[in-house]
Design a protein around this motif. Sequence first.
Motif, mmCIF file in Angstrom:
data_model
loop_
_atom_site.group_PDB
_atom_site.id
_atom_site.type_symbol
_atom_site.label_atom_id
_atom_site.label_comp_id
_atom_site.label_asym_id
_atom_site.label_seq_id
_atom_site.Cartn_x
_atom_site.Cartn_y
_atom_site.Cartn_z
ATOM 1 N N THR A 15 1.343 4.945 1.823
ATOM 2 C CA THR A 15 0.952 5.687 3.018
ATOM 3 C C THR A 15 0.557 7.115 2.650
ATOM 4 O O THR A 15 0.759 7.560 1.514
ATOM 5 C CB THR A 15 2.102 5.722 4.039
ATOM 6 O OG1 THR A 15 3.205 6.426 3.470
ATOM 7 C CG2 THR A 15 2.527 4.322 4.442
ATOM 8 N N GLU A 16 0.003 7.834 3.620
ATOM 9 C CA GLU A 16 -0.414 9.219 3.393
ATOM 10 C C GLU A 16 0.737 10.111 2.935
ATOM 11 O O GLU A 16 0.539 11.050 2.171
ATOM 12 C CB GLU A 16 -1.042 9.790 4.661
ATOM 13 C CG GLU A 16 -2.392 9.198 4.979
ATOM 14 C CD GLU A 16 -3.000 9.803 6.228
ATOM 15 O OE1 GLU A 16 -2.543 10.879 6.672
ATOM 16 O OE2 GLU A 16 -3.935 9.192 6.765
ATOM 17 N N ASP A 17 1.952 9.837 3.431
ATOM 18 C CA ASP A 17 3.109 10.656 3.031
ATOM 19 C C ASP A 17 3.834 10.061 1.820
ATOM 20 O O ASP A 17 5.001 10.333 1.579
ATOM 21 C CB ASP A 17 4.057 10.857 4.201
ATOM 22 C CG ASP A 17 4.630 9.555 4.741
ATOM 23 O OD1 ASP A 17 4.163 8.474 4.344
ATOM 24 O OD2 ASP A 17 5.559 9.615 5.565
ATOM 25 N N LEU A 18 3.125 9.213 1.072
ATOM 26 C CA LEU A 18 3.592 8.605 -0.189
ATOM 27 C C LEU A 18 4.739 7.608 -0.013
ATOM 28 O O LEU A 18 5.494 7.335 -0.940
ATOM 29 C CB LEU A 18 3.972 9.688 -1.214
ATOM 30 C CG LEU A 18 2.841 10.656 -1.569
ATOM 31 C CD1 LEU A 18 3.329 11.692 -2.558
ATOM 32 C CD2 LEU A 18 1.640 9.907 -2.121
ATOM 33 N N THR A 66 0.844 -1.184 0.000
ATOM 34 C CA THR A 66 0.000 0.000 0.000
ATOM 35 C C THR A 66 0.881 1.236 0.000
ATOM 36 O O THR A 66 2.085 1.157 0.240
ATOM 37 C CB THR A 66 -0.942 0.041 1.220
ATOM 38 O OG1 THR A 66 -0.160 -0.019 2.413
ATOM 39 C CG2 THR A 66 -1.916 -1.126 1.215
#
Length: 90
Positions: A6-9, A4
């Motif tokens: 994450t929010e911070d790429l 996956t």
Amino acid sequence: MKITVTEDLGIQLEEVFSGLTLKTESGETMSICMRDSGFEFKYQGEWYFAKEGHVESFHKSVRGNYLVSELQRHDPILDGDILPTATDRG
């Protein structure tokens, strides 16, 4: 293995039981795999065990350490067991 973002790429890997290896251009390597609890990783040929915020050399962590599960405590090489080969089974 689940992959996956994450929010911070960043890339997040889950259920990495087969392990993976990172290798620099100069040949430096680091391998890591997950266990039911904790991680095992190898850096420049030396194995380590990490669990609950503790990191130890793998062979030091195996004997009598609550961080290591009962299944991981038996190491045929450390215990001196001789594993049968196909020819030994007759």
